[in-house]
Design an enzyme around this catalytic site. Structure first.
Site, PDB file in Angstrom:
ATOM      1  N   ARG A  53       0.805  -1.100   0.062  1.00  0.00           N
ATOM      2  CA  ARG A  53       0.041  -0.211   0.042  1.00  0.00           C
ATOM      3  C   ARG A  53       0.993   1.218   0.072  1.00  0.00           C
ATOM      4  O   ARG A  53       0.675   2.306  -0.474  1.00  0.00           O
ATOM      5  CB  ARG A  53      -0.949  -0.028   1.077  1.00  0.00           C
ATOM      6  CG  ARG A  53      -1.747   1.356   1.172  1.00  0.00           C
ATOM      7  CD  ARG A  53      -2.952   1.307   2.068  1.00  0.00           C
ATOM      8  NE  ARG A  53      -3.182   0.323   3.165  1.00  0.00           N
ATOM      9  CZ  ARG A  53      -2.347   0.509   4.370  1.00  0.00           C
ATOM     10  NH1 ARG A  53      -1.637   1.714   4.540  1.00  0.00           N
ATOM     11  NH2 ARG A  53      -2.246  -0.431   5.340  1.00  0.00           N
ATOM     12  N   TYR A 105     -15.926  16.890 -15.764  1.00  0.00           N
ATOM     13  CA  TYR A 105     -16.445  15.743 -15.868  1.00  0.00           C
ATOM     14  C   TYR A 105     -17.452  15.327 -14.845  1.00  0.00           C
ATOM     15  O   TYR A 105     -17.218  15.982 -13.467  1.00  0.00           O
ATOM     16  CB  TYR A 105     -15.030  14.917 -15.254  1.00  0.00           C
ATOM     17  CG  TYR A 105     -15.305  13.274 -15.279  1.00  0.00           C
ATOM     18  CD1 TYR A 105     -15.852  12.630 -16.620  1.00  0.00           C
ATOM     19  CD2 TYR A 105     -15.448  12.629 -14.104  1.00  0.00           C
ATOM     20  CE1 TYR A 105     -15.970  11.155 -16.270  1.00  0.00           C
ATOM     21  CE2 TYR A 105     -15.375  11.371 -13.902  1.00  0.00           C
ATOM     22  CZ  TYR A 105     -15.964  10.498 -15.156  1.00  0.00           C
ATOM     23  OH  TYR A 105     -16.417   9.208 -15.010  1.00  0.00           O
ATOM     24  N   ASP A 177      -6.914  18.964 -14.162  1.00  0.00           N
ATOM     25  CA  ASP A 177      -7.266  17.442 -14.462  1.00  0.00           C
ATOM     26  C   ASP A 177      -6.816  17.659 -16.212  1.00  0.00           C
ATOM     27  O   ASP A 177      -7.318  18.176 -16.873  1.00  0.00           O
ATOM     28  CB  ASP A 177      -8.817  17.239 -14.399  1.00  0.00           C
ATOM     29  CG  ASP A 177      -9.023  16.109 -14.963  1.00  0.00           C
ATOM     30  OD1 ASP A 177      -8.276  15.481 -15.916  1.00  0.00           O
ATOM     31  OD2 ASP A 177     -10.090  15.566 -14.440  1.00  0.00           O
ATOM     32  N   LYS A 202      -8.342   6.603 -19.238  1.00  0.00           N
ATOM     33  CA  LYS A 202      -8.273   7.205 -20.608  1.00  0.00           C
ATOM     34  C   LYS A 202      -7.011   6.792 -21.550  1.00  0.00           C
ATOM     35  O   LYS A 202      -6.523   5.905 -21.631  1.00  0.00           O
ATOM     36  CB  LYS A 202      -8.866   8.431 -20.477  1.00  0.00           C
ATOM     37  CG  LYS A 202      -9.924   8.771 -19.536  1.00  0.00           C
ATOM     38  CD  LYS A 202     -11.375   8.204 -19.690  1.00  0.00           C
ATOM     39  CE  LYS A 202     -12.191   7.938 -18.359  1.00  0.00           C
ATOM     40  NZ  LYS A 202     -12.491   9.154 -17.931  1.00  0.00           N
TER      41      LYS A 202
HETATM   42  C1  LIG Z   1     -12.879   9.619 -16.414  1.00  0.00           C
HETATM   43  C2  LIG Z   1     -12.443  10.821 -15.879  1.00  0.00           C
HETATM   44  C3  LIG Z   1     -12.441  11.101 -14.744  1.00  0.00           C
HETATM   45  C4  LIG Z   1     -12.568   9.985 -13.643  1.00  0.00           C
HETATM   46  O1  LIG Z   1     -11.593   9.062 -13.660  1.00  0.00           O
HETATM   47  P1  LIG Z   1     -12.049   7.404 -13.345  1.00  0.00           P
HETATM   48  O2  LIG Z   1     -10.753   6.673 -13.752  1.00  0.00           O
HETATM   49  O3  LIG Z   1     -13.260   7.032 -14.036  1.00  0.00           O
HETATM   50  O4  LIG Z   1     -12.459   7.420 -12.001  1.00  0.00           O
HETATM   51  C5  LIG Z   1     -11.913  12.516 -13.944  1.00  0.00           C
HETATM   52  N1  LIG Z   1     -11.749  13.453 -15.162  1.00  0.00           N
HETATM   53  C6  LIG Z   1     -11.922  13.285 -16.243  1.00  0.00           C
HETATM   54  C7  LIG Z   1     -11.581  14.458 -17.345  1.00  0.00           C
HETATM   55  C8  LIG Z   1     -12.370  11.967 -16.877  1.00  0.00           C
HETATM   56  O5  LIG Z   1     -12.400  11.549 -18.157  1.00  0.00           O
END
Ligand SMILES: *Cc1c(COP(=O)(O)O)cnc(C)c1O
Length: 387
Positions: A53, A105, A177, A202
């Site tokens: 962890r 998001y 982000d 992604k």
């Molecule tokens: C998918 C996404 C998230 C969240 O991520 P997860 O891996 O689904 O928890 C956050 N920000 C953006 C821009 C995303 O496309």
């Protein structure tokens, strides 16, 4: 000697940073260290790892490599993008205030609005495409500025450098982000941000076969707190998923180039299509912030939004007629996906707020994959013209 050398290029670092042949076997790929715990020669004396962890060699190789690609020294790989965001917000305490962009998001908005707001963190949501809007929203209790650029799904661009200047003048930390661009096309820390978040689900992993996230910083103090929180909250990424992400980073550059080349061609095709009302893609001169996008990003990515002529039924018809594009949430994989934000990804956003930011019934979001672009264009054309 080393510091006299030119900094290694992105593609080179994506393949080598944080990795070297395994000293015990010579294996050139970082092994899957599937061990929860590590032997100690004396109490408290170990080879850098004591419990998975708090640290795992496979995960560390991925964290080091992805941080390096963002121009940073510290990365924390998480079990999802959402737990990455959760870990960042845990830097704050009840009563602290966050300014966030208003078009982000859906899951991040839900986390802020339905979880952290209940725990006494305060949020203001703002259209931050005008950096001047930020100043008046900052309060003495503001601790964090949360940006997502380009936004999801409408690909609005925020000026990271200008907004970071305003935030830093008040001692506010800036999170970006960077999921939509990946470090290949945008490096927020170099523009002034303090932390970067990715949903590695992604583009970073890019093959739609895991859920993951990573938080990156080059600030020693933030790194210490984030490392503490990653271990204390425990939302760390599994060894196997860290291995997959490490493997995927090696092709990030070539994948991003292919995504972008296809997206630009599809955007141009759709913009000229009689059944299409409007296309939103930062690489098109028609994008209202095309110049800022070109200045701040080194490419325009693989995501586009399209408004159809017609109504909800038109959108449903197109979505049910595509064959190569899969109707599915998510994005950033090698395969092309298409979805309906109002019904799917952004269903958790209040309908009035949805309309205010432009997510209406004829809006489709497309994640352009790296298939042959002619096949993708044929598929879209067939779906658009069918009655
Ligand atoms: C998918 C996404 C998230 C969240 O991520 P997860 O891996 O689904 O928890 C956050 N920000 C953006 C821009 C995303 O496309």
């Amino acid at each position: 000697m080393a510091d006299k050398r030119r900094k290694l290029g992105f593609e080179t670092r994506a393949i080598h940073a944080g990795q070297r042949p395994d000293p015990t076997t010579g294996a050139i790929m970082t092994p899957l260290y599937l061990s929860s715990t590590f032997a100690q020669s004396e109490p408290g004396k170990h080879q850098g790892f004591d419990y998975s962890r708090s640290g795992n060699p496979t995960r560390l190789a991925f964290e080091t490599c992805v941080a390096d690609l963002e121009g940073a020294r510290y990365g924390y790989a998480m079990a999802s993008g959402c737990i990455g965001a959760t870990t960042i917000v845990h830097l704050l305490s009840a009563g602290d205030h966050v300014v966030a962009c208003d078009d982000m998001y859906g899951g991040t908005f839900r986390l802020f609005d339905k979880v952290f707001a209940r725990q006494g963190i305060q949020f203001s949501y703002l259209d931050l495409t005008d950096p001047g809007a930020l100043e008046s929203a900052l309060q003495p209790s503001t601790k964090l500025l949360w940006l997502e650029t380009p936004t999801n799904p409408l690909l609005k661009i925020m000026d990271i450098a200008a907004l970071s200047d305003v935030a830093h003048a008040q001692g506010v930390h800036v999170v970006v982000d960077n999921t939509f661009m990946s470090p290949y096309f945008q490096q927020p820390l170099a523009l002034g941000a303090d932390m970067v978040l990715h949903s590695t689900t992604k583009y970073i992993n890019g093959h739609s076969d895991l859920i993951g996230g990573v938080v990156i910083t080059d600030d020693d103090e933030l790194a210490e707190q984030l490392g503490f929180l990653a271990n204390a909250l425990g939302g760390v990424q599994s060894t196997f998923d860290s291995y997959l992400c490490l493997r995927s980073l090696k092709t990030l550059a070539v994948r991003m180039c292919a995504h972008e080349a296809n997206a630009l061609q599809i955007a141009r095709f759709l913009e000229a299509h009689p059944r299409v009302d409007r296309v939103v893609y930062p690489g098109l001169p028609s994008h209202p912030q095309h110049d800022l996008a070109a200045r701040q990003m080194s490419g325009f990515g693989g995501m586009l939004a399209v408004y159809l002529k017609g109504d909800l039924e038109t959108a449903r018809r197109v979505l049910s007629r595509v064959e190569l594009f899969t109707l599915a949430e998510s994005l950033g994989g090698v395969e092309s996906l298409i979805e309906h934000p109002a019904i799917m990804t952004h269903a958790s956003v209040d309908p009035a707020q949805r309309r205010a930011i432009g997510i209406d019934d004829t809006l489709l979001r497309i994640s352009v994959g790296i298939e042959s672009v002619d096949d993708l264009i044929d598929d879209l054309d067939r779906a658009l013209v069918a009655r």
